[in-house]
Design an enzyme around this catalytic site. Structure first.
Site, PDB file in Angstrom:
ATOM      1  N   HIS A  64      65.425   6.638  33.633  1.00 32.79           N
ATOM      2  CA  HIS A  64      65.267   6.421  35.078  1.00 32.79           C
ATOM      3  C   HIS A  64      64.754   7.685  35.753  1.00 32.79           C
ATOM      4  O   HIS A  64      64.185   7.621  36.835  1.00 32.79           O
ATOM      5  CB  HIS A  64      66.616   6.022  35.696  1.00 32.79           C
ATOM      6  CG  HIS A  64      67.246   4.845  35.012  1.00 32.79           C
ATOM      7  ND1 HIS A  64      66.693   3.583  35.059  1.00 32.79           N
ATOM      8  CD2 HIS A  64      68.348   4.734  34.227  1.00 32.79           C
ATOM      9  CE1 HIS A  64      67.450   2.751  34.361  1.00 32.79           C
ATOM     10  NE2 HIS A  64      68.455   3.422  33.841  1.00 32.79           N
ATOM     11  N   HIS A  92      68.389  16.319  38.929  1.00 30.91           N
ATOM     12  CA  HIS A  92      67.323  15.375  38.595  1.00 30.91           C
ATOM     13  C   HIS A  92      66.469  15.176  39.844  1.00 30.91           C
ATOM     14  O   HIS A  92      66.790  15.689  40.919  1.00 30.91           O
ATOM     15  CB  HIS A  92      67.914  14.039  38.125  1.00 30.91           C
ATOM     16  CG  HIS A  92      68.701  13.367  39.190  1.00 30.91           C
ATOM     17  ND1 HIS A  92      70.056  13.605  39.382  1.00 30.91           N
ATOM     18  CD2 HIS A  92      68.323  12.515  40.173  1.00 30.91           C
ATOM     19  CE1 HIS A  92      70.476  12.906  40.406  1.00 30.91           C
ATOM     20  NE2 HIS A  92      69.452  12.239  40.919  1.00 30.91           N
ATOM     21  N   HIS A  94      63.679  12.237  42.090  1.00 35.03           N
ATOM     22  CA  HIS A  94      63.108  10.910  42.319  1.00 35.03           C
ATOM     23  C   HIS A  94      61.692  11.142  42.818  1.00 35.03           C
ATOM     24  O   HIS A  94      61.427  12.120  43.536  1.00 35.03           O
ATOM     25  CB  HIS A  94      63.930  10.152  43.362  1.00 35.03           C
ATOM     26  CG  HIS A  94      65.375  10.016  42.970  1.00 35.03           C
ATOM     27  ND1 HIS A  94      65.894   8.892  42.361  1.00 35.03           N
ATOM     28  CD2 HIS A  94      66.407  10.900  43.077  1.00 35.03           C
ATOM     29  CE1 HIS A  94      67.192   9.069  42.139  1.00 35.03           C
ATOM     30  NE2 HIS A  94      67.527  10.288  42.542  1.00 35.03           N
ATOM     31  N   GLU A 104      63.827   9.588  48.354  1.00 30.42           N
ATOM     32  CA  GLU A 104      64.771   8.476  48.625  1.00 30.42           C
ATOM     33  C   GLU A 104      65.134   8.484  50.104  1.00 30.42           C
ATOM     34  O   GLU A 104      64.966   7.491  50.802  1.00 30.42           O
ATOM     35  CB  GLU A 104      66.024   8.640  47.754  1.00 30.42           C
ATOM     36  CG  GLU A 104      65.686   8.576  46.247  1.00 30.42           C
ATOM     37  CD  GLU A 104      66.803   8.000  45.418  1.00 30.42           C
ATOM     38  OE1 GLU A 104      67.851   8.660  45.307  1.00 30.42           O
ATOM     39  OE2 GLU A 104      66.642   6.884  44.915  1.00 30.42           O
ATOM     40  N   HIS A 117      67.889  16.258  43.508  1.00 31.14           N
ATOM     41  CA  HIS A 117      69.332  16.078  43.686  1.00 31.14           C
ATOM     42  C   HIS A 117      70.085  17.004  42.735  1.00 31.14           C
ATOM     43  O   HIS A 117      69.946  16.882  41.507  1.00 31.14           O
ATOM     44  CB  HIS A 117      69.726  14.624  43.387  1.00 31.14           C
ATOM     45  CG  HIS A 117      69.293  13.670  44.447  1.00 31.14           C
ATOM     46  ND1 HIS A 117      69.145  12.302  44.218  1.00 31.14           N
ATOM     47  CD2 HIS A 117      68.967  13.868  45.744  1.00 31.14           C
ATOM     48  CE1 HIS A 117      68.765  11.709  45.323  1.00 31.14           C
ATOM     49  NE2 HIS A 117      68.654  12.635  46.273  1.00 31.14           N
ATOM     50  N   THR A 199      72.698   6.721  44.432  1.00 31.32           N
ATOM     51  CA  THR A 199      71.524   5.905  44.781  1.00 31.32           C
ATOM     52  C   THR A 199      71.051   5.068  43.592  1.00 31.32           C
ATOM     53  O   THR A 199      70.022   4.395  43.674  1.00 31.32           O
ATOM     54  CB  THR A 199      70.350   6.788  45.242  1.00 31.32           C
ATOM     55  OG1 THR A 199      69.919   7.588  44.120  1.00 31.32           O
ATOM     56  CG2 THR A 199      70.736   7.671  46.405  1.00 31.32           C
TER      57      THR A 199
HETATM   58  N1  LIG Z   1      70.787   9.765  42.651  1.00 35.12           N
HETATM   59  S1  LIG Z   1      72.265  10.339  42.846  1.00 35.12           S
HETATM   60  O1  LIG Z   1      72.231  11.777  43.020  1.00 35.12           O
HETATM   61  O2  LIG Z   1      72.914   9.601  43.933  1.00 35.12           O
HETATM   62  C1  LIG Z   1      73.176  10.046  41.383  1.00 35.12           C
HETATM   63  C2  LIG Z   1      73.942  11.073  40.844  1.00 35.12           C
HETATM   64  C3  LIG Z   1      74.660  10.858  39.660  1.00 35.12           C
HETATM   65  C4  LIG Z   1      74.608   9.613  39.029  1.00 35.12           C
HETATM   66  C5  LIG Z   1      75.374   9.406  37.749  1.00 35.12           C
HETATM   67  O3  LIG Z   1      76.016  10.322  37.255  1.00 35.12           O
HETATM   68  N2  LIG Z   1      75.308   8.205  37.133  1.00 35.12           N
HETATM   69  C6  LIG Z   1      75.947   8.017  35.822  1.00 35.12           C
HETATM   70  C7  LIG Z   1      77.377   7.600  35.951  1.00 35.12           C
HETATM   71  C8  LIG Z   1      77.739   6.525  36.779  1.00 35.12           C
HETATM   72  C9  LIG Z   1      79.098   6.123  36.833  1.00 35.12           C
HETATM   73  C10 LIG Z   1      80.067   6.795  36.100  1.00 35.12           C
HETATM   74  C11 LIG Z   1      79.692   7.874  35.318  1.00 35.12           C
HETATM   75  O4  LIG Z   1      80.621   8.548  34.618  1.00 35.12           O
HETATM   76  C12 LIG Z   1      78.348   8.274  35.232  1.00 35.12           C
HETATM   77  C13 LIG Z   1      73.836   8.589  39.570  1.00 35.12           C
HETATM   78  C14 LIG Z   1      73.113   8.813  40.767  1.00 35.12           C
HETATM   79 ZN   LIG Z   2      69.346  11.122  42.574  1.00 35.54          ZN
END
Ligand SMILES: NS(=O)(=O)c1ccc(C(=O)NCc2cccc(O)c2)cc1
Ligand SMILES: [Zn+2]
Length: 265
Positions: A64, A92, A94, A104, A117, A199
């Site tokens: 992603h 990371h 977007h 975003e 981010h 997000t």
């Molecule tokens: N784009 S964002 O910064 O809002 C964002 C930051 C982190 C994550 C993330 O860590 N996703 C993986 C995840 C999701 C749920 C539980 C987990 O332990 C890990 C997703 C989006």
């Molecule tokens: Zn992000």
């Protein structure tokens, strides 16, 4: 079996709520920042962003976006609107299929070419990132908008590893002397902040966003390198060539009465 999600078609953002119910919640991200409706908050202490640059990190293509995981307990964030101390977990970006879209969050309806981010988790309140990621006040994301302009030499430390992660689930170890603080704008006192969500699915409503007003410039060639990553979930198109990761930004979500605070007047 993890549910596949993406940014287009049946698995796109409009359908995330079917498998990830929080995606239909009341404090979702991203949002448009209407600068005429933000509220100055003079009570914020200075942001304290202390990163060391001797951390060993690993860069992964998770299908992603690219994700630079950081495993240093010396990279901490506190102050500003935050009540607790947060530790850097990963960063990371977007982006979009061209320089006219990709961020975003938007500002007065303006969308930037990309958005950085820097994801931190609350080490005062929680014992692990996996616990913090789904709890209120668990996550703080430092956010910087990116636009096409002059080359950004700091980004080359990350982009130089992209050839190793072009394929999905590719991982590369980054040992060089690199401090992610160099990716942030010079002005770190002027920012907007509000309470939102991840997000991407599962869209947990656990995130405090801190969004710098000053926009960072990278060259169009560097932006093109973001787009060179291949996406995972898609099957090869009939022409057989890989699909590229494009438009990996979620559309803006309803504010639902939330107020965006500003650290500046
Ligand atoms: N784009 S964002 O910064 O809002 C964002 C930051 C982190 C994550 C993330 O860590 N996703 C993986 C995840 C999701 C749920 C539980 C987990 O332990 C890990 C997703 C989006
Ligand atoms: Zn992000």
């Amino acid at each position: 079996k993890p549910v596949a999600w993406g940014y287009e078609g049946d698995i796109g953002p409009c359908n995330w709520h079917k498998y990830f119910p929080k995606a239909g919640g009341k404090r979702q991200s991203p949002i448009d920042i209407d600068t005429s409706a933000t509220q100055y908050d003079g009570s914020f202490k200075p942001l304290r962003i202390h990163y060391d640059s001797h951390m060993c990190s690993s860069l992964t293509n998770n299908g992603h976006t690219f994700c630079m995981s950081v495993n240093s307990d010396q990279c901490n964030l506190s102050g500003g609107p935050l009540e607790d101390k947060y530790r850097l977990l990963q960063f990371h970006c977007h982006w979009g299929s061209d320089d006219t879209k990709g961020s975003e969050h938007t500002v007065d309806g303006h969308q930037y070419a990309a958005e950085l981010h820097l994801v931190h988790w609350n080490t005062d309140k929680f014992k692990s990132a996996d616990e913090a990621i789904e709890k209120n006040q668990g996550i703080a994301v430092l956010t910087a908008f990116i636009k096409a302009g002059k080359e950004h030499r700091g980004w080359n430390h990350v982009l130089s590893h992209f050839k190793d992660i072009k394929k999905v689930q590719g991982t590369s170890t980054v040992n060089e002397d690199f401090n992610p603080k160099c990716l942030l704008p010079e002005n770190q006192t002027d920012y907007w902040t509000y309470e939102g969500s991840l997000t991407t699915p599962p869209c947990h409503e656990s995130v405090r966003f801190i969004i710098f007003k000053e926009v960072v410039e990278v060259s169009s060639e560097q932006l093109a390198q973001f787009r060179s990553l291949c996406v995972c979930s898609s099957r090869k198109r009939d022409t057989g060539e890989d699909e590229h990761l494009v438009d990996n930004f979620r559309p803006i979500q309803p504010l639902n009465g939330r107020v965006v605070k500003a650290s500046f007047q």
